[in-house]
Design an enzyme around this catalytic site. Structure first.
Site, PDB file in Angstrom:
ATOM      1  N   GLU A  56      -4.112  -0.164   7.682  1.00  0.00           N
ATOM      2  CA  GLU A  56      -2.969   0.170   8.547  1.00  0.00           C
ATOM      3  C   GLU A  56      -3.194  -0.380   9.939  1.00  0.00           C
ATOM      4  OE1 GLU A  56      -1.661   4.276   9.006  1.00  0.00           O
ATOM      5  OE2 GLU A  56      -2.069   4.609   6.878  1.00  0.00           O
TER       6      GLU A  56
ATOM      7  N   TYR B 293      -5.533   1.450  15.256  1.00  0.00           N
ATOM      8  CA  TYR B 293      -4.400   1.451  16.178  1.00  0.00           C
ATOM      9  C   TYR B 293      -4.861   1.463  17.633  1.00  0.00           C
ATOM     10  CZ  TYR B 293      -1.400   3.017  12.263  1.00  0.00           C
ATOM     11  OH  TYR B 293      -0.709   3.117  11.085  1.00  0.00           O
TER      12      TYR B 293
ATOM     13  N   ARG C  12       0.855  -1.187   0.000  1.00  0.00           N
ATOM     14  CA  ARG C  12       0.000   0.000   0.000  1.00  0.00           C
ATOM     15  C   ARG C  12       0.889   1.235   0.000  1.00  0.00           C
ATOM     16  NH1 ARG C  12      -2.715   3.096   4.479  1.00  0.00           N
ATOM     17  NH2 ARG C  12      -3.950   4.571   3.287  1.00  0.00           N
TER      18      ARG C  12
ATOM     19  N   TRP D 276       1.725  -0.975   9.279  1.00  0.00           N
ATOM     20  CA  TRP D 276       2.431   0.301   9.211  1.00  0.00           C
ATOM     21  C   TRP D 276       3.618   0.174  10.136  1.00  0.00           C
ATOM     22  CZ3 TRP D 276       1.748   4.503   6.136  1.00  0.00           C
ATOM     23  CH2 TRP D 276       2.594   5.585   6.406  1.00  0.00           C
TER      24      TRP D 276
ATOM     25  N   GLU E 115      -7.520   8.630   5.593  1.00  0.00           N
ATOM     26  CA  GLU E 115      -7.914   9.261   6.862  1.00  0.00           C
ATOM     27  C   GLU E 115      -8.354  10.710   6.731  1.00  0.00           C
ATOM     28  OE1 GLU E 115      -4.833   8.741   9.772  1.00  0.00           O
ATOM     29  OE2 GLU E 115      -5.109   6.582   9.839  1.00  0.00           O
TER      30      GLU E 115
ATOM     31  N   ASN F 170      -8.001   1.840   9.185  1.00  0.00           N
ATOM     32  CA  ASN F 170      -6.727   1.988   9.898  1.00  0.00           C
ATOM     33  C   ASN F 170      -7.048   1.874  11.376  1.00  0.00           C
ATOM     34  OD1 ASN F 170      -5.632   2.490   7.418  1.00  0.00           O
ATOM     35  ND2 ASN F 170      -5.043   4.618   7.829  1.00  0.00           N
TER      36      ASN F 170
ATOM     37  N   HIS G 230      -2.708  11.059   0.508  1.00  0.00           N
ATOM     38  CA  HIS G 230      -2.460  10.713   1.910  1.00  0.00           C
ATOM     39  C   HIS G 230      -1.973  12.002   2.593  1.00  0.00           C
ATOM     40  CE1 HIS G 230      -1.079   7.268   4.721  1.00  0.00           C
ATOM     41  NE2 HIS G 230      -0.845   8.371   5.379  1.00  0.00           N
TER      42      HIS G 230
ATOM     43  N   TRP H 201       4.899  12.594  10.660  1.00  0.00           N
ATOM     44  CA  TRP H 201       4.124  13.844  10.708  1.00  0.00           C
ATOM     45  C   TRP H 201       4.663  14.812  11.771  1.00  0.00           C
ATOM     46  CZ3 TRP H 201       2.318  13.693   6.156  1.00  0.00           C
ATOM     47  CH2 TRP H 201       1.804  12.514   5.616  1.00  0.00           C
TER      48      TRP H 201
HETATM   49  C1  GAL Z   1      -1.855   6.949  10.452  1.00  0.00           C
HETATM   50  C2  GAL Z   1      -1.369   7.625   9.180  1.00  0.00           C
HETATM   51  C3  GAL Z   1      -0.005   7.163   8.777  1.00  0.00           C
HETATM   52  C4  GAL Z   1       0.962   6.951   9.913  1.00  0.00           C
HETATM   53  C5  GAL Z   1       0.313   6.202  11.056  1.00  0.00           C
HETATM   54  C6  GAL Z   1       1.146   6.044  12.288  1.00  0.00           C
HETATM   55  O1  GAL Z   1      -2.848   7.716  11.064  1.00  0.00           O
HETATM   56  O2  GAL Z   1      -2.256   7.340   8.115  1.00  0.00           O
HETATM   57  O3  GAL Z   1       0.457   8.077   7.829  1.00  0.00           O
HETATM   58  O4  GAL Z   1       1.591   8.092  10.286  1.00  0.00           O
HETATM   59  O5  GAL Z   1      -0.886   6.832  11.424  1.00  0.00           O
HETATM   60  O6  GAL Z   1       0.968   7.089  13.169  1.00  0.00           O
END
Ligand code: GAL
Length: 492
Positions: free
Chosen positions: A394, A321, A88, A438, A179, A319, A133, A446
Site C-alpha cells: 500500500e 505512507y 490486492r 491505495w 497491519e 504499507n 484486514h 475507518w
Molecule cells: C492503511 C490501511 C488501509 C487504508 C489506508 C489509508 O493503514 O491498511 O485499510 O485505510 O491505511 O489510510
C-alpha cells in the site's frame, strides 16, 4: 533495439522494473464491499463498532460502502483499463465462516469469492489476497474475546485452511494479516478501533490495559500467522505453488537530533512498531529493545510455535505512507503524555521539529509526505531481513473530502515521488517485486468514515458513480511506459 551494455547501466534514466513486477491497486473487504448481511454473512467487529454512536467521524459505516460486492465487475473493468496486472483485496472472514469454527462454511460466500477470483484472472490480473484486514466475525469477540485469547489461533488456522482449500488453486499470493501493528495499537492501546480497549491514560475506554493487552493480542496474532503459514507449507504450497507473507504498516523514523540517544530511539521506535511482529516471524524472537524494556511482560513463544516455522514468511508486505521524528524519552525528559511510556519504547514520535514539519503535511493528521521514508524503509527491511522479497502492498494519497477534486495533481506528485524513491531502493539492491496503490476508489476510511478520499477514481457515495481523476490516467500511463521499457529491455 537497445545496445548490449544497457543492462549494466541501469542508472536513474535507464531504470526499468522487472517484467513480472506487479503493479496494482489495493482494497479491503470492509472498506469496499458493503452487502453487510447479504448471502449469509453475519456481523463483523467493524459492523458492530460502527453502530456505536461517536466512533466514526461522520457517523457513517460500511453497510454499503462502495458496493463492491455487487459492482466488482465494473470495478475490474476500471482496473483492466488502467493496465494493472495485480489486485490486492481482502476476504471477509464473516462471509466465509459467519460463526468462525463454531459453525459451517457459508457456501454463498465461497461462491461469491470464486466468481470474483475467476473474473479477476480472466482479465489477466493476479489476485493478491489478504485473509484478514482488521475485520473478523463478531462471534469470536462475543465468545472468547478474540485476539486476547490464544483460542483464536485455532479459528484463524481453520479459516486459513478453508481459504487455501477453496481458492488456493488460483490464488498465488496470500497475506495472513493486514497491519496487525495498527490493529493492536489502535484496538488495545488507544482504543480507537474495535474492540475499543485501553487504560484510562491512553484513551476513552471502559475496559482494557494498554500496558499488557496489545502485547497479548500481538502474540496471538503472530502465533496465528505462524499456524497458517505452517498449514500452507505442509499441505498446500507444493501443489498450489503460491507464496505467503504478512503486510505491515511502516513509519520511517528520523532522529530528532543527531545525539546517540535519539538515534537509539529510532531503533526502539522500529522495535515497538514493526520488528515487534517481523522479528519473531523471521528470527523466532522479539527484538532485543522490546525484551530489555518489557522483560517478563513480553509473552513467550513455545518450542512448538517456533520449530514449526523456519523463517515464517515468503515475503514482507510494506504499507508505506508517512514518517516521523523520534525523540528519546529513556535518558531524556519528555513532557507527560508525549509517548514516553514503556509500551511505546520510551520514544516520542512526532511530525514536527522546532515547529517545522517533517516533509510536507497533507491536511490528514497522521500523514506527512516524505518520499525519502519509502526508500529508507525498503532499505531497512532489505538489510534486516536479508533476501526476503518485498512488496509495497500500500501507498497512496488521502485528501479531506472537499468536493469533487478530479484534478488531483497532489496525488500525482505524491505517487511519482514515492515511486522514484522505490526505484532508488531497487537500484541499491532492495528486492521489491510489486507496488499497489491505495486505492482504486474512494472508500470507507475507518474512523474517518467517508471524510478522507484516497481514490484514483472519485466515488459519489449516493449514486455509486465512479469518475476518473487525473491520477487514474497518470497511473495508467506510468504502467504503460514501464511495460514498453521492460519489453525493450527484454528484446535488447
Ligand atoms: C492503511 C490501511 C488501509 C487504508 C489506508 C489509508 O493503514 O491498511 O485499510 O485505510 O491505511 O489510510
Amino acid at each position: 533495439m537497445l545496445s548490449g551494455n544497457f543492462k549494466e547501466i541501469n542508472n536513474e534514466e535507464n531504470f526499468h522494473f522487472p517484467k513480472n513486477f506487479l503493479f496494482g491497486t489495493a482494497s479491503s473487504s470492509y472498506q469496499y464491499e458493503g452487502a453487510y448481511l447479504t448471502d449469509g454473512k453475519t456481523l463483523s467487529n467493524w459492523d458492530v463498532f460502527t453502530s456505536i454512536p461517536g466512533k466514526i467521524a461522520d457517523g457513517s459505516h460500511g453497510k454499503v460502502a462502495v458496493d463492491h460486492y455487487h459492482r466488482y465487475p465494473e470495478d475490474l473493468d476500471l482496473m483492466e483499463d488502467l493496465g494493472v496486472n495485480s489486485y490486492r483485496l481482502s476476504l471477509s472472514w464473516a462471509r466465509i465462516l459467519p460463526k468462525g469454527r463454531f459453525g459451517d462454511v457459508n457456501m454463498a460466500g465461497i461462491h461469491h469469492y470464486n466468481r470474483m477470483i475467476n473474473n479477476i484472472l480472466k482479465r489477466g490480473i493476479e489476485p493478491f489476497v489478504t485473509l484478514t484486514h482488521y475485520d473478523i466475525p463478531q462471534e469470536l469477540e462475543f465468545r472468547y474475546g478474540s485476539w486476547l485469547n490464544p483460542q483464536i489461533r485455532e479459528d484463524f488456522e481453520h479459516y486459513a485452511e478453508i481459504c487455501f482449500q477453496y481458492f488456493g488453486n488460483r490464488v498465488k499470493f496470500w497475506s495472513t494479516f493486514n497491519e496487525p501493528n495498527v490493529q493492536v495499537i489502535l484496538g488495545y492501546r488507544k482504543g480507537t478501533y474495535p474492540p475499543s480497549r485501553c487504560s484510562k491514560s491512553f484513551g476513552n475506554c471502559t475496559h482494557g490495559d494498554s500496558y499488557i493487552e496489545p502485547l497479548v493480542a500481538a502474540h496471538n496474532i503472530i502465533r496465528s500467522h505462524l499456524a497458517a503459514v505452517n498449514i500452507y507449507r505442509k499441505n498446500y504450497q507444493e501443489e498450489q505453488r503460491g507464496k505467503i507473507g504478512i503486510v505491515m504498516n511502516t513509519i520511517w523514523f528520523e532522529p530528532v537530533s543527531e545525539s546517540l540517544a535519539d538515534r537509539l530511539a529510532v531503533e526502539r521506535a522500529q522495535a515497538f512498531y514493526l520488528t515487534w511482529f517481523l522479528d519473531p516471524i523471521v528470527f523466532g524472537r522479539y527484538p532485543r529493545e522490546m525484551q530489555d524494556i518489557l522483560g517478563k511482560d513480553l509473552p513467550k513463544f513455545t518450542k512448538d510455535d517456533l520449530k514449526s516455522s523456519k523463517s515464517g514468511l515468503d515475503f514482507i508486505g510494506i504499507n508505506q505512507y508517512t514518517s516521523r521524528y523520534a525523540k528519546d524519552c529513556l535518558h531524556s525528559k519528555c513532557e507527560p503524555g508525549k509517548g514516553g511510556t514503556r509500551v511505546e519504547g520510551f520514544v516520542y514520535a512526532n511530525a514536527h521539529k522546532d515547529g517545522l514539519p517533517l516533509g510536507e503535511p497533507t491536511g490528514v493528521d497522521w500523514f506527512n509526505i516524505y518520499p525519502q521514508g519509502m526508500e529508507k524503509m525498503l532499505m531497512y527491511a532489505t538489510e534486516r531481513y536479508k533476501n526476503i522479497p518485498l512488496y509495497v502492498t500500500e501507498n497512496g494519497f488521502g485528501e479531506n473530502n472537499t468536493g469533487v477534486l478530479l484534478n488531483d495533481y497532489r496525488r500525482v506528485n505524491f505517487m511519482s515521488s514515492y515511486l522514484d524513491a522505490l526505484k532508488r531502493a531497487m537500484r541499491k539492491g532492495a528486492d521489491v517485486r510489486g507496488y499497489f496503490t491505495w486505492s482504486l476508489l474512494d472508500n470507507f476510511e475507518w474512523i474517518s468514515g467517508y471524510t478522507i478520499r484516497f481514490g484514483l477514481y472519485h466515488v459519489d457515495f449516493d449514486t455509486q458513480e465512479r469518475t476518473p481523476r487525473l491520477s487514474a490516467s497518470w497511473y495508467k500511463n506510468f504502467i504503460f511506459q514501464h511495460r514498453a521499457q521492460s519489453k525493450d529491455y527484454d528484446d535488447a
